[in-house]
Design a protein around this motif. Structure first.
Motif, PDB file in Angstrom:
ATOM      1  N   HIS A  70       4.231  -5.392  19.256  1.00 21.36           N
ATOM      2  CA  HIS A  70       3.578  -6.425  20.078  1.00 21.36           C
ATOM      3  C   HIS A  70       2.122  -6.607  19.640  1.00 21.36           C
ATOM      4  O   HIS A  70       1.618  -7.722  19.577  1.00 21.36           O
ATOM      5  N   LYS A  71       1.473  -5.518  19.319  1.00 19.14           N
ATOM      6  CA  LYS A  71       0.058  -5.547  18.928  1.00 19.14           C
ATOM      7  C   LYS A  71      -0.142  -6.121  17.525  1.00 19.14           C
ATOM      8  O   LYS A  71      -1.061  -6.899  17.295  1.00 19.14           O
ATOM      9  N   LEU A  72       0.735  -5.745  16.582  1.00 17.48           N
ATOM     10  CA  LEU A  72       0.495  -6.078  15.172  1.00 17.48           C
ATOM     11  C   LEU A  72       1.513  -7.047  14.562  1.00 17.48           C
ATOM     12  O   LEU A  72       1.364  -7.423  13.401  1.00 17.48           O
ATOM     13  N   GLY A  73       2.549  -7.389  15.310  1.00 12.70           N
ATOM     14  CA  GLY A  73       3.541  -8.341  14.805  1.00 12.70           C
ATOM     15  C   GLY A  73       4.204  -7.844  13.533  1.00 12.70           C
ATOM     16  O   GLY A  73       4.627  -6.699  13.429  1.00 12.70           O
ATOM     17  N   SER A  74       4.250  -8.724  12.539  1.00 10.11           N
ATOM     18  CA  SER A  74       4.952  -8.387  11.296  1.00 10.11           C
ATOM     19  C   SER A  74       4.232  -7.309  10.479  1.00 10.11           C
ATOM     20  O   SER A  74       4.796  -6.783   9.523  1.00 10.11           O
ATOM     21  N   ASP A  75       3.002  -6.962  10.855  1.00 11.41           N
ATOM     22  CA  ASP A  75       2.277  -5.892  10.168  1.00 11.41           C
ATOM     23  C   ASP A  75       2.620  -4.505  10.716  1.00 11.41           C
ATOM     24  O   ASP A  75       2.062  -3.510  10.258  1.00 11.41           O
ATOM     25  N   CYS A  76       3.530  -4.465  11.675  1.00  7.80           N
ATOM     26  CA  CYS A  76       3.927  -3.188  12.276  1.00  7.80           C
ATOM     27  C   CYS A  76       4.684  -2.340  11.260  1.00  7.80           C
ATOM     28  O   CYS A  76       5.643  -2.796  10.633  1.00  7.80           O
ATOM     29  N   ILE A  77       4.224  -1.124  11.105  1.00  4.72           N
ATOM     30  CA  ILE A  77       4.938  -0.142  10.290  1.00  4.72           C
ATOM     31  C   ILE A  77       5.864   0.605  11.248  1.00  4.72           C
ATOM     32  O   ILE A  77       5.408   1.084  12.296  1.00  4.72           O
ATOM     33  N   PRO A  78       7.154   0.719  10.948  1.00  3.16           N
ATOM     34  CA  PRO A  78       8.080   1.388  11.865  1.00  3.16           C
ATOM     35  C   PRO A  78       7.644   2.825  12.188  1.00  3.16           C
ATOM     36  O   PRO A  78       7.038   3.510  11.355  1.00  3.16           O
ATOM     37  N   PHE A  79       7.997   3.258  13.395  1.00  2.00           N
ATOM     38  CA  PHE A  79       7.565   4.571  13.884  1.00  2.00           C
ATOM     39  C   PHE A  79       7.849   5.694  12.895  1.00  2.00           C
ATOM     40  O   PHE A  79       6.974   6.516  12.630  1.00  2.00           O
ATOM     41  N   GLN A  80       9.043   5.773  12.371  1.00  2.00           N
ATOM     42  CA  GLN A  80       9.377   6.907  11.499  1.00  2.00           C
ATOM     43  C   GLN A  80       8.460   6.966  10.275  1.00  2.00           C
ATOM     44  O   GLN A  80       8.035   8.042   9.862  1.00  2.00           O
ATOM     45  N   HIS A  81       8.088   5.796   9.748  1.00  2.00           N
ATOM     46  CA  HIS A  81       7.163   5.764   8.607  1.00  2.00           C
ATOM     47  C   HIS A  81       5.751   6.161   9.050  1.00  2.00           C
ATOM     48  O   HIS A  81       5.062   6.915   8.345  1.00  2.00           O
ATOM     49  N   ARG A  82       5.313   5.652  10.225  1.00  2.00           N
ATOM     50  CA  ARG A  82       3.998   6.038  10.731  1.00  2.00           C
ATOM     51  C   ARG A  82       3.954   7.535  11.016  1.00  2.00           C
ATOM     52  O   ARG A  82       2.972   8.211  10.702  1.00  2.00           O
ATOM     53  N   TYR A  83       5.026   8.046  11.600  1.00  2.00           N
ATOM     54  CA  TYR A  83       5.116   9.483  11.881  1.00  2.00           C
ATOM     55  C   TYR A  83       4.956  10.286  10.592  1.00  2.00           C
ATOM     56  O   TYR A  83       4.174  11.245  10.534  1.00  2.00           O
ATOM     57  N   ASN A  84       5.689   9.900   9.560  1.00  2.00           N
ATOM     58  CA  ASN A  84       5.619  10.618   8.283  1.00  2.00           C
ATOM     59  C   ASN A  84       4.226  10.529   7.663  1.00  2.00           C
ATOM     60  O   ASN A  84       3.733  11.516   7.097  1.00  2.00           O
ATOM     61  N   MET A  85       3.587   9.359   7.773  1.00  2.00           N
ATOM     62  CA  MET A  85       2.237   9.212   7.219  1.00  2.00           C
ATOM     63  C   MET A  85       1.243  10.084   7.974  1.00  2.00           C
ATOM     64  O   MET A  85       0.382  10.733   7.363  1.00  2.00           O
TER      65      MET A  85
END
Length: 147
Positions: A70-85
């Motif tokens: 909702h905050k970033l739209g199409s720039d949203c990185i999926p949770f699992q990728h953000r978690y790993n980063m």
């Protein structure tokens, strides 16, 4: 929650006249950057020097995809990728033994709906109080500039 590092830190008795704390930071972390981790180190330093509060560990809690999307739209990185980063960033940060050890926690990111940060803080406070009832630990929120 991963309490391995916290348990290690709790083996050292508290310094008389000082409190002990666990720090918490939430947010999108889309993407995570060194500033996120430095905020935690700066907060710990401030608490130690100004308020005689020793930080034992810190936790980073990335927000769920619904909120970030909702905050970033199409720039949203999926949770699992953000978690790993964030995990990788914490692993690098934690190699410096003079820094506060930062642990990533997936609870918030795995929630189906957005959880506002006061409720995330409450969740962490309850978890830590339940698991360490005799330690009298403070759980303090490290806010970013957007909060």
């Amino acid at each position: 929650m991963d309490y391995t590092e916290l348990r290690k830190k709790l083996q050292t008795p508290p310094i008389p006249g000082r409190r002990r704390a666990v720090l918490l930071s939430t947010g999108s972390f889309c993407p995570v950057h060194k500033g996120h981790l430095q905020n935690i180190d700066l907060a710990a330093k401030f608490l130690s020097e100004v308020h005689q509060i020793d930080t034992l560990v810190a936790y980073i809690s990335p927000s769920c995809d619904l909120y970030v999307g909702h905050k970033l739209g199409s720039d949203c990185i999926p949770f699992q990728h953000r978690y790993n980063m964030v995990k990788l960033a914490c692993d690098v940060h934690n190699q410096d033994k003079n820094s506060i050890q930062i642990i990533i926690d997936p609870w918030e990111g795995n929630q189906p709906m957005f959880v506002p940060f006061p409720y995330v803080l409450e969740h962490f406070q309850e978890e830590i109080e339940n698991d360490f009832p005799n330690e009298n630990l403070l759980v303090l929120y490290v806010a970013g500039s957007d909060q």
